[in-house]
Design a protein around this motif. Structure first.
Motif, PDB file in Angstrom:
ATOM      1  N   ILE A  11       0.845  -1.189   0.000  1.00  0.00           N
ATOM      2  CA  ILE A  11       0.000   0.000   0.000  1.00  0.00           C
ATOM      3  C   ILE A  11       0.878   1.235   0.000  1.00  0.00           C
ATOM      4  O   ILE A  11       1.695   1.429   0.900  1.00  0.00           O
ATOM      5  N   TYR A  12       0.704   2.033  -1.033  1.00  0.00           N
ATOM      6  CA  TYR A  12       1.371   3.327  -1.115  1.00  0.00           C
ATOM      7  C   TYR A  12       0.513   4.304  -0.326  1.00  0.00           C
ATOM      8  O   TYR A  12      -0.693   4.427  -0.577  1.00  0.00           O
TER       9      TYR A  12
ATOM     10  N   VAL B  88       4.451   1.828   2.012  1.00  0.00           N
ATOM     11  CA  VAL B  88       5.550   2.711   1.650  1.00  0.00           C
ATOM     12  C   VAL B  88       4.971   4.120   1.592  1.00  0.00           C
ATOM     13  O   VAL B  88       3.908   4.335   1.001  1.00  0.00           O
ATOM     14  N   ASP B  89       5.627   5.041   2.273  1.00  0.00           N
ATOM     15  CA  ASP B  89       5.175   6.426   2.333  1.00  0.00           C
ATOM     16  C   ASP B  89       5.749   7.182   1.137  1.00  0.00           C
ATOM     17  O   ASP B  89       6.957   7.393   1.057  1.00  0.00           O
TER      18      ASP B  89
ATOM     19  N   SER C   6      10.514   9.487  -2.923  1.00  0.00           N
ATOM     20  CA  SER C   6      10.104  10.031  -4.227  1.00  0.00           C
ATOM     21  C   SER C   6      10.115   8.961  -5.317  1.00  0.00           C
ATOM     22  O   SER C   6       9.305   9.009  -6.236  1.00  0.00           O
ATOM     23  N   LYS C   7      10.989   7.984  -5.205  1.00  0.00           N
ATOM     24  CA  LYS C   7      11.007   6.890  -6.186  1.00  0.00           C
ATOM     25  C   LYS C   7       9.706   6.083  -6.097  1.00  0.00           C
ATOM     26  O   LYS C   7       9.126   5.711  -7.115  1.00  0.00           O
ATOM     27  N   ALA C   8       9.251   5.825  -4.874  1.00  0.00           N
ATOM     28  CA  ALA C   8       7.993   5.102  -4.676  1.00  0.00           C
ATOM     29  C   ALA C   8       6.819   5.921  -5.208  1.00  0.00           C
ATOM     30  O   ALA C   8       5.874   5.363  -5.769  1.00  0.00           O
ATOM     31  N   PHE C   9       6.879   7.238  -5.047  1.00  0.00           N
ATOM     32  CA  PHE C   9       5.815   8.102  -5.566  1.00  0.00           C
ATOM     33  C   PHE C   9       5.732   7.967  -7.090  1.00  0.00           C
ATOM     34  O   PHE C   9       4.648   7.818  -7.653  1.00  0.00           O
ATOM     35  N   GLU C  10       6.873   7.983  -7.739  1.00  0.00           N
ATOM     36  CA  GLU C  10       6.901   7.829  -9.200  1.00  0.00           C
ATOM     37  C   GLU C  10       6.400   6.447  -9.607  1.00  0.00           C
ATOM     38  O   GLU C  10       5.676   6.311 -10.596  1.00  0.00           O
TER      39      GLU C  10
ATOM     40  N   GLY D 182      -1.550   5.279 -12.695  1.00  0.00           N
ATOM     41  CA  GLY D 182      -1.988   6.328 -13.608  1.00  0.00           C
ATOM     42  C   GLY D 182      -2.476   7.584 -12.908  1.00  0.00           C
ATOM     43  O   GLY D 182      -3.089   8.443 -13.522  1.00  0.00           O
ATOM     44  N   GLN D 183      -2.203   7.699 -11.610  1.00  0.00           N
ATOM     45  CA  GLN D 183      -2.635   8.879 -10.861  1.00  0.00           C
ATOM     46  C   GLN D 183      -1.717   9.085  -9.665  1.00  0.00           C
ATOM     47  O   GLN D 183      -0.829   8.283  -9.432  1.00  0.00           O
ATOM     48  N   SER D 184      -1.940  10.172  -8.930  1.00  0.00           N
ATOM     49  CA  SER D 184      -1.027  10.500  -7.830  1.00  0.00           C
ATOM     50  C   SER D 184      -1.690  10.467  -6.454  1.00  0.00           C
ATOM     51  O   SER D 184      -1.117  10.943  -5.488  1.00  0.00           O
TER      52      SER D 184
END
Length: 84
Positions: free
Chosen positions: A9-10, A35-36, A41-45, A52-54
């Motif tokens: 879970i992000y 993962v937070d 930032s790598k996990a965010f990308e 397909g979204q943020s």
């Protein structure tokens, strides 16, 4: 990413929907990894690429993706897959 048997879970720190989702999984005895994406930032990308979204939370489990959800969406998603 995590092994497909363990949901990944992000999350974003301070996100009420993220807390709601992890509490729901805790209450149902489902182990997961988080993962937070604010701290990584790598996990965010990665989250943006796979979903397909943020927006968070985003969950990857058994090759499926559930993005931008709360417990109201999580519960039926899990029930449809006989996971709870």
């Amino acid at each position: 990413m995590s092994d497909s048997n363990t949901p990944l879970i992000y999350v974003k720190s301070g996100c009420p929907w993220c807390s709601e989702a992890t509490e729901f999984l805790d209450d149902h005895g489902i182990e997961y990894k988080t993962v937070d994406v604010h701290a990584d930032s790598k996990a965010f990308e990665e989250m943006k690429k796979i979903s397909g979204q943020s927006k968070a939370p985003t969950m990857v489990w058994n090759g499926e993706i559930l993005a931008d959800f709360g417990a109201a969406e999580l519960e039926p998603w899990l029930r449809e897959r006989d996971l709870i």
